[in-house]
Design a protein around this motif. Structure first.
Motif, mmCIF file in Angstrom:
data_model
loop_
_atom_site.group_PDB
_atom_site.id
_atom_site.type_symbol
_atom_site.label_atom_id
_atom_site.label_comp_id
_atom_site.label_asym_id
_atom_site.label_seq_id
_atom_site.Cartn_x
_atom_site.Cartn_y
_atom_site.Cartn_z
ATOM 1 N N LYS A 195 39.948 13.040 100.090
ATOM 2 C CA LYS A 195 41.219 13.226 100.811
ATOM 3 C C LYS A 195 41.963 14.457 100.327
ATOM 4 O O LYS A 195 42.547 15.190 101.120
ATOM 5 C CB LYS A 195 42.123 12.013 100.578
ATOM 6 C CG LYS A 195 41.924 10.895 101.558
ATOM 7 C CD LYS A 195 43.100 9.935 101.421
ATOM 8 C CE LYS A 195 42.812 8.638 102.147
ATOM 9 N NZ LYS A 195 43.616 7.535 101.631
ATOM 10 N N ALA A 221 40.590 17.603 101.782
ATOM 11 C CA ALA A 221 40.923 17.723 103.207
ATOM 12 C C ALA A 221 42.396 18.091 103.385
ATOM 13 O O ALA A 221 42.747 18.918 104.229
ATOM 14 C CB ALA A 221 40.592 16.422 103.927
ATOM 15 N N GLN A 222 43.251 17.478 102.559
ATOM 16 C CA GLN A 222 44.693 17.721 102.715
ATOM 17 C C GLN A 222 45.120 19.075 102.159
ATOM 18 O O GLN A 222 46.060 19.679 102.655
ATOM 19 C CB GLN A 222 45.490 16.605 102.038
ATOM 20 C CG GLN A 222 45.601 15.370 102.941
ATOM 21 C CD GLN A 222 46.095 14.125 102.214
ATOM 22 O OE1 GLN A 222 46.628 14.200 101.104
ATOM 23 N NE2 GLN A 222 45.907 12.974 102.845
ATOM 24 N N LEU A 237 38.385 22.184 105.232
ATOM 25 C CA LEU A 237 37.524 21.089 104.762
ATOM 26 C C LEU A 237 37.869 19.774 105.459
ATOM 27 O O LEU A 237 39.024 19.339 105.445
ATOM 28 C CB LEU A 237 37.633 20.928 103.243
ATOM 29 C CG LEU A 237 37.183 22.147 102.434
ATOM 30 C CD1 LEU A 237 37.207 21.831 100.942
ATOM 31 C CD2 LEU A 237 35.802 22.622 102.852
ATOM 32 N N PRO A 238 36.883 19.130 106.071
ATOM 33 C CA PRO A 238 37.113 17.860 106.753
ATOM 34 C C PRO A 238 37.088 16.693 105.775
ATOM 35 O O PRO A 238 36.587 16.821 104.648
ATOM 36 C CB PRO A 238 35.914 17.771 107.703
ATOM 37 C CG PRO A 238 34.818 18.481 106.974
ATOM 38 C CD PRO A 238 35.478 19.589 106.179
ATOM 39 N N GLU A 239 37.658 15.549 106.207
ATOM 40 C CA GLU A 239 37.552 14.337 105.400
ATOM 41 C C GLU A 239 36.222 13.679 105.747
ATOM 42 O O GLU A 239 36.023 13.208 106.856
ATOM 43 C CB GLU A 239 38.720 13.396 105.708
ATOM 44 C CG GLU A 239 38.881 12.346 104.638
ATOM 45 C CD GLU A 239 40.163 11.525 104.781
ATOM 46 O OE1 GLU A 239 41.225 12.079 105.114
ATOM 47 O OE2 GLU A 239 40.066 10.303 104.557
ATOM 48 N N ILE A 240 35.322 13.677 104.805
ATOM 49 C CA ILE A 240 33.951 13.240 105.074
ATOM 50 C C ILE A 240 33.691 11.853 104.469
ATOM 51 O O ILE A 240 34.386 11.428 103.557
ATOM 52 C CB ILE A 240 32.937 14.274 104.509
ATOM 53 C CG1 ILE A 240 33.261 14.633 103.049
ATOM 54 C CG2 ILE A 240 32.945 15.544 105.360
ATOM 55 C CD1 ILE A 240 32.450 13.946 102.041
ATOM 56 N N THR A 257 28.797 22.015 104.907
ATOM 57 C CA THR A 257 30.081 21.710 104.262
ATOM 58 C C THR A 257 30.168 20.249 103.841
ATOM 59 O O THR A 257 30.566 19.937 102.710
ATOM 60 C CB THR A 257 31.239 22.053 105.220
ATOM 61 O OG1 THR A 257 31.112 23.432 105.575
ATOM 62 C CG2 THR A 257 32.591 21.812 104.580
ATOM 63 N N LYS A 258 29.794 19.368 104.748
ATOM 64 C CA LYS A 258 29.882 17.937 104.442
ATOM 65 C C LYS A 258 29.068 17.595 103.186
ATOM 66 O O LYS A 258 29.570 16.946 102.258
ATOM 67 C CB LYS A 258 29.361 17.152 105.654
ATOM 68 C CG LYS A 258 29.313 15.667 105.465
ATOM 69 C CD LYS A 258 28.792 14.988 106.742
ATOM 70 C CE LYS A 258 28.318 13.586 106.472
ATOM 71 N NZ LYS A 258 27.690 12.980 107.651
#
Ligand SMILES: Nc1ncnc2c1ncn2[C@@H]1O[C@H](COP(=O)(O)OP(=O)(O)O)[C@@H](O)[C@H]1O
Ligand SMILES: CC(C)(COP(=O)(O)O)[C@@H](O)C(=O)NCCC(=O)O
Ligand SMILES: [K+]
Length: 249
Positions: A147, A150-151, A156-159, A173-174
Motif C-alpha cells: 500500500k 502505491a500511495q 506503482l499499482p497496489e498489487i 512492475t508487479k
C-alpha cells in the motif's frame, strides 16, 4: 468439586482488536470452540447481531485505543491491559497483542520464545526462560508495504501477494514489487531468527498473524532448513488470553 467442573466448561468470548481486523474466539473453559476475523465495523457478525456477547463474559484487548472506548462500558466486558500480563521487563508502550502472543506462545511451546506476527505491522517479540522480555522489532507488514508504495508513488499499482515465492529477478512492475517486498522481508526475518538461535539455541519460534501462511510458504521455499524449526499458530493471542482469563472464570 462440581462447581470446579462447571467452571472448566464455562463459555467466554475473546476479542483482539488489531489495526486491520477484529479477531474473535469462542471458548468453553479452556477449549477453543471457534475463531474468526471480521473487518472493522464490518456488518453481519452474527455474534454481534445476536448479542451473545452480552450474555457471556467477553474479554477484549486492543491496539487501537479509540476502539476500547466503545467496548469498555458494555456489560460483561473486561478489558485486558498490559499490567495484567505476567511477563518481566515489559516497557510502557509495548503492544498488548505482542505481550499476549508471547505469553500464549510460551504457554504452548515453552520458553525462550520468539513470536513473529505478520499483521498490519510485522512484529518480532522475544522472551527468555525467566519470562523476561528480550525485546523485538516492528516494521511494516506485507500489505502495508504494498500500500505504501502505491500511495507514495505515481506509477506503482497496489498489487496482490502471490501464494508461492515469486522469481527474484523480475521483468515487470508487479513482479518487481512482489520480489522486492518478499525477498527483503524474508531475508530480514531469517536474519532475526538466526540471531535468536545464536542467543537462545533451544529457543522456539512461532509465526502468527494474518500473513503467517504466506510468510511460512515463502520461508519453506527460500530457507527450508529454517522453516523446519519454525511453528505456525494462528491463535497465540487467544492462548495468552486463556492463560489470564481461566483463573478469573
Ligand atoms: N481477509 C483478509 N483481510 C485483510 N487482511 C488479510 C486477510 N487475509 C489475510 N490478510 C493479511 O493479513 C494481514 C493483516 O493481518 P491481521 O493479523 O489481520 O492484522 P491485525 O491483527 O493488525 O488486524 C495483512 O497484511 C493481509 O495481507
Ligand atoms: C506494533 C503494532 C502496531 C502491531 O499491531 P498489529 O499489526 O497487530 O495491528 C502494535 O503491537 C502496537 O501498536 N504496538 C505498540 C508499540 C510497541 O509494541 O512497541
Ligand atoms: K498482530
Amino acid at each position: 468439586m462440581k462447581r470446579q467442573n462447571d467452571k472448566k466448561h464455562n463459555p467466554w468470548l475473546a476479542l483482539m482488536i488489531g489495526n486491520s481486523r477484529l479477531h474473535w474466539a469462542k471458548f468453553n473453559g479452556t477449549k477453543l470452540v471457534e475463531a474468526w476475523d471480521i473487518e472493522h465495523f464490518g456488518a453481519g457478525d452474527r455474534r454481534l447481531a445476536s448479542g451473545e456477547w452480552k450474555k457471556i463474559p467477553l474479554y477484549v484487548a486492543s491496539v487501537v485505543p479509540s476502539e476500547i472506548v466503545f467496548w469498555q462500558n458494555l456489560p460483561n466486558v473486561k478489558i485486558i491491559n498490559r499490567d495484567q500480563i505476567p511477563l518481566k521487563g515489559i516497557y510502557s508502550s509495548l503492544g498488548i497483542d505482542r505481550a499476549l502472543a508471547v505469553l500464549g506462545a510460551g504457554a504452548t511451546s515453552g520458553w525462550p520464545i520468539l513470536v513473529i506476527d505478520g499483521g498490519t505491522a510485522l512484529t518480532l517479540t522475544g522472551a527468555d526462560e525467566q519470562r523476561q522480555l528480550v525485546g523485538g522489532a516492528i516494521f511494516p507488514g506485507l500489505k502495508l508495504q504494498i500500500k505504501s508504495l502505491a500511495q507514495g508513488t505515481a506509477a506503482l499499482p497496489e498489487i496482490p501477494l502471490p501464494t508461492q515465492l515469486p522469481p527474484r529477478w523480475a521483468l515487470d512492475t508487479k513482479s518487481a514489487i512482489q520480489s522486492g517486498i518478499i525477498y527483503t522481508v524474508l531475508a530480514g526475518i531469517a536474519n532475526y531468527m538466526q540471531a535468536w538461535w545464536r542467543e537462545f539455541p533451544k529457543g522456539q519460534i512461532v509465526l502468527t498473524g494474518g500473513d503467517r501462511t504466506l510468510l511460512f510458504s515463502y520461508l519453506e521455499s527460500l530457507f527450508p532448513d529454517i522453516a523446519k524449526k519454525v511453528k505456525v499458530d494462528p491463535n497465540l493471542i487467544f492462548w495468552g488470553m486463556r492463560d489470564l482469563v481461566i483463573g478469573h472464570l
